[in-house]
Design an enzyme around this catalytic site. Structure first.
Site, PDB file in Angstrom:
ATOM      1  N   GLU A 168       0.888  -1.231   0.026  1.00 20.10           N
ATOM      2  CA  GLU A 168       0.222  -0.009  -0.176  1.00 20.10           C
ATOM      3  C   GLU A 168       0.676   1.250  -0.059  1.00 20.10           C
ATOM      4  O   GLU A 168       0.540   2.271   0.763  1.00 20.10           O
ATOM      5  CB  GLU A 168      -1.003   0.071   1.173  1.00 20.10           C
ATOM      6  CG  GLU A 168      -2.062  -1.068   0.961  1.00 20.10           C
ATOM      7  CD  GLU A 168      -2.922  -1.191   2.182  1.00 20.10           C
ATOM      8  OE1 GLU A 168      -2.629  -0.746   3.258  1.00 20.10           O
ATOM      9  OE2 GLU A 168      -3.971  -1.553   1.872  1.00 20.10           O
ATOM     10  N   GLU A 202      -7.110  -7.676  -0.714  1.00 14.53           N
ATOM     11  CA  GLU A 202      -7.368  -7.844   0.739  1.00 14.53           C
ATOM     12  C   GLU A 202      -8.747  -7.288   0.726  1.00 14.53           C
ATOM     13  O   GLU A 202      -9.396  -6.291   0.649  1.00 14.53           O
ATOM     14  CB  GLU A 202      -6.626  -6.594   1.568  1.00 14.53           C
ATOM     15  CG  GLU A 202      -5.282  -6.837   1.737  1.00 14.53           C
ATOM     16  CD  GLU A 202      -4.640  -5.721   2.813  1.00 14.53           C
ATOM     17  OE1 GLU A 202      -5.703  -4.977   3.062  1.00 14.53           O
ATOM     18  OE2 GLU A 202      -3.272  -5.745   2.866  1.00 14.53           O
TER      19      GLU A 202
END
Length: 647
Positions: free
Chosen positions: A189, A269
C-alpha cells in the site's frame, strides 16, 4: 567386472528412486505460474486458474497450531494462503536473525505446501498489518533523520541487507522451483505513504528480481482509488487493489483496469472484519453482507484474498497503533471466519458455502474447534514494585544524561524505561509537570515522587499533571511504549520522553534512565522467589494518590492435574478488579490487558505454553491499580475461563 553386492544395491536403488522423485518435484519445466494478459487470467501449469485465498499471519499464531489453522483453511475451500513477513520479528537487533520456533517462516510455508495450499507472500519490507511500526525494525530510528520507505541511502542499505537474508530462503519455495509460492508482493500500500518515491520502488523491484529471478510474478496492492495507485504502482509490478464489503466492485476494478488494462482482476485484501483499538467497540462485519459481496466478487471472475481468514494474537509488545494515536489491543481476532483461538464460526461455514458454489470444496471432516478449559481463580501475591526490582530488571545499570533520551537512544525497543531525577524545587503545593513541547510522552507514563504515586501522563489525553513533593525528592517516570504507529505518515514513531520535562516551567535535568528487561525477569520463575512481607499484600504500593498505586509485579502459580486426559487445554485469562498491565505465563509474554478500557476483557492462552509436569507460573505487572491493595486476599486473583470476552 565390478559387481555391487545385493545388500548394497537395494538401498542404492531406493536412494536413486528418491533422487528421481526429488528431481521431478523440482523440475522447473513442469511447474509454471504466469499471467495470461490476452485472456485476463492466471495460467497454472498452462491451465486457466484463479485463486480464492485467505490471510493468516504465522507470527500471530503459535507454531504448535499452524497445521490446525492451515487445515481448517484448506477445508473451507481455499486454494491459497497469504502471509506477511515482519522484518522486525526476524531481525530484532541489527545483524541478529531469528528464524527458529514460532519464527520459522520456511517451515510454515512448507507446511502449507504439504497440505496442498499455494502461498501468496508479502515480505514487505514494510507490511502495515497492525503490527509494531508496520514490521520495520525500531533500530532503524537510531539514525534520527532517516526517511523510512524511501530511497534514503541508510534505509536502502538496511533493506538490502535484510532482503539478502530473507529472499534467498524464499527462492527455493517458489512455485517454479517446486514450492508453493505463486506471487510475491513488493512493499505494501505504498500509494498511501507521503514519499511517493519511484526510485525506492525500482530499487525493491531490482532486488526482488535479483534474489528471486524473472519468472516470479511480483505485484503491488493499494486501496481502490486513483491517487493511491498513482504512487503505489510501477511498471513490471502487477497492480492489484483492496476493498471490503462496502466497496463498489465495478468501480474498484475499473480503477485497477486504469493501471492494468489486461490481466486478472484481483482483490488482494477483501475485508472479512476489521481491526480494534483500545477504548473503542469491537469491530464486526455482518456475515450476510460479507458472503453476498464475496459471491459477487467470485461471479465477477476475480481472484480474491480474504483478509483476515484468521487474525490471531498480538502477543508480547507486537501490536501497532494508528493516528490520532490509538494503539491496537492484544487480540487480533478481526471478526474473521476463524476466531482468534482458531474456532470455527458461523462466518466460516457461510464463507465455505459461497466458495463451494464456484469450486469443489475438500470432502471429509473439518478439524473441530479446540476444547477450552476454565482452570478457575488463581491467587497472586505481591513480588516487588518496579523500583524495588530494578536490580533484576536492569542488571547492567542505568544510563545517565543531562536531558532525557528516547527508547532507541538507550537501545530499548519495547516495553518500559524508568526515567529518574530529583525535584529542583519544593512542591508542597501541587505544581504542574508536563513535556515541552507538548505530546513528548510516548506513550503513557506513571509518575511517582519518593514512592508516592502522583498520576498518569498520556500522549493524547493527559498532558499535564500536578505533583507534590519536597525539593530533592526522587521523581520517577515509568514510560510505557504502547506500540508504534503502523500506517500512514507517522510510522517514524520515537518512544519514551522525546522532549524535555518541565516542572512549574523549569526544565528538569540530570536524568538517570533504567531500560527494563521484563522478559528476563518473567523467565526467572518469580513464583519461587521471595515475596514481599506477607503481612502486607501490597507493601509500598499501598501508598496511594487518587486511584493509583505504584507499578508492581505480582506472582502466583496453579497446577494442572497430569492424570486427566487431554489436559492442558486452551483457556482465557481475565483480570477482575485489575486496571492495566502485562501478563506472562511460564515466561511467555501473553500481552497487555486493559479491562478498564476494553473492548478486550480476556487474553487467549494457548495450551502449548501450559504444563502438567510442574506448577504454571503467572507474572503480572500491574501499572495502575490492583485489587490487592486493600488487604483482602480473596480479591487478589486472576481467573481462567473457557469463553473469550472481546467485545
Amino acid at each position: 567386472m565390478f559387481r555391487v553386492p545385493l545388500c548394497m544395491l537395494l538401498p542404492l536403488l531406493a536412494l536413486l528412486q528418491l533422487l528421481g522423485a526429488a528431481h521431478s518435484f523440482y523440475n522447473v519445466s513442469q511447474r509454471t505460474f504466469e499471467l495470461d494478459y490476452k485472456r485476463d487470467r492466471f495460467l497454472k501449469d498452462g491451465q486457466p486458474f484463479r485463486y480464492i485465498s485467505g490471510s493468516i499471519h504465522y507470527f500471530r499464531i503459535p507454531r504448535f497450531y499452524w497445521e490446525d489453522r492451515l487445515l481448517k483453511m484448506k477445508m473451507a475451500g481455499l486454494d491459497a494462503i497469504q502471509t506477511y513477513v515482519p522484518w522486525n520479528f526476524h531481525e530484532p537487533q541489527p545483524g541478529q536473525y531469528d528464524f527458529s520456533g514460532d519464527r520459522d517462516v520456511e517451515h510454515f510455508i512448507q507446511l502449507a505446501h504439504q497440505l496442498g495450499l499455494l502461498v501468496i507472500l508479502r515480505p514487505g519490507p514494510y507490511i502495515c498489518a497492525e503490527w509494531d511500526m508496520g514490521g520495520l525494525p525500531a533500530w532503524l530510528l537510531e539514525k534520527e533523520s532517516i526517511v523510512l520507505r524511501s530511497s534514503d541511502p541508510d534505509y536502502l542499505a538496511a533493506v538490502d541487507k535484510w532482503l539478502a537474508v530473507l529472499l534467498p530462503k524464499m527462492k527455493r519455495l517458489l512455485y517454479q522451483n517446486g514450492g508453493p509460492i505463486i506471487t510475491v508482493q513488493v512493499e505494501n500500500e505504498y500509494g498511501s505513504y507521503f514519499a511517493c518515491d519511484y526510485n525506492y520502488l525500482r530499487f525493491l523491484e531490482h532486488r526482488f528480481r535479483y534474489h528471486l529471478g524473472n519468472d516470479i510474478i511480483l505485484f503491488t496492492t493499494d486501496g481502490a482509488a486513483e491517487k493511491l495507485l498513482k504512487c503505489g504502482t510501477l511498471q513490471d509490478l502487477y497492480a492489484t487493489v483492496d476493498f471490503g464489503t462496502t466497496g463498489n466492485i465495478t468501480r474498484a476494478f475499473l480503477i485497477q483496469r486504469n493501471f492494468e488494462p489486461k490481466g486478472p482482476l484481483i482483490n488482494s485484501e477483501f475485508y472479512t472484519g476489521w481491526l480494534d483499538h483500545w477504548g473503542q467497540p469491537h469491530s464486526k462485519v455482518n456475515t450476510k453482507k460479507l458472503v453476498a459481496s464475496l459471491y459477487n466478487l467470485l461471479a465477477y471472475g476475480a481472484s480474491v484474498n480474504l483478509y483476515m481468514f484468521i487474525g490471531g494474537t498480538n502477543f508480547a509488545y507486537w501490536n501497532g497503533a494508528n493516528m490520532p494515536y490509538a494503539p491496537q489491543p492484544t487480540s487480533y481476532d478481526y471478526d474473521a471466519p476463524l476466531s482468534e483461538a482458531g474456532d470455527l464460526t458461523e462466518k466460516y461455514f457461510a464463507v465455505r458455502d459461497v466458495i463451494r458454489k464456484f469450486k469443489e470444496v475438500p470432502e471429509g471432516p473439518i478439524p473441530p474447534s479446540t476444547p477450552k478449559f476454565a482452570y478457575g481463580k488463581v491467587a497472586l501475591r505481591k513480588f516487588k514494585t518496579v523500583t524495588e526490582a530494578l536490580g533484576i530488571l536492569c542488571p547492567n545499570g542505568p544510563v545517565k544524561s543531562l536531558y532525557p533520551l528516547t527508547f532507541t537512544q538507550v537501545k530499548q525497543y519495547f516495553g518500559y524505561v524508568l526515567y529518574r531525577t530529583t525535584l529542583p524545587q519544593d512542591c508542597s503545593n501541587p505544581k504542574p509537570i508536563f513535556s515541552s513541547p507538548i505530546n513528548g510522552v510516548r506513550d503513557r507514563a506513571y509518575v511517582s515522587v519518593d514512592g508516592v504515586p502522583q498520576g498518569i501522563l498520556d500522549r493524547n489525553r493527559m498532558n499535564v499533571l500536578n505533583i507534590r513533593g519536597k525539593a530533592g525528592a526522587t521523581l520517577d517516570i515509568l514510560v510505557e511504549n504502547m506500540g508504534r504507529v503502523n500506517y500512514g505518515n507517522s510510522i517514524k514513531d520515537f518512544k519514551g520522553l522525546i522532549s524535555n520535562m518541565t516542572l512549574n516551567f523549569t526544565v528538569l535535568t540530570n536524568w538517570t534512565m533504567f531500560p527494563l528487561d521484563t522478559e528476563a525477569l518473567a523467565r526467572s520463575h518469580l513464583g519461587n522467589w521471595e515475596a514481599a512481607d506477607e503481612g502486607h499484600l501490597d507493601g509500598h504500593s499501598t501508598l496511594r494518590s487518587s486511584n493509583f498505586t505504584l507499578p508492581t509485579f505480582y506472582v502466583g502459580n496453579f497446577s494442572i492435574p497430569s492424570g486427566i486426559p487431554d489436559l492442558p487445554q486452551d483457556t482465557f485469562i481475565q483480570f477482575p478488579g485489575w486496571a492495566k498491565g502485562q501478563v506472562w505465563i511460564n515466561g511467555f509474554n501473553l500481552g497487555r490487558y486493559w479491562p478498564t478500557k476494553g473492548p478486550q476483557m480476556t487474553l487467549f492462552v494457548p495450551r502449548n505454553i501450559l504444563t502438567t509436569s510442574a506448577p504454571n507460573n503467572i507474572t503480572v505487572l500491574e501499572l495502575e491499580s490492583s485489587p490487592c491493595s486493600n488487604g483482602t486476599l480473596e480479591l487478589c486473583t486472576v481467573e481462567f475461563v473457557d469463553t473469550p470476552v472481546i467485545g
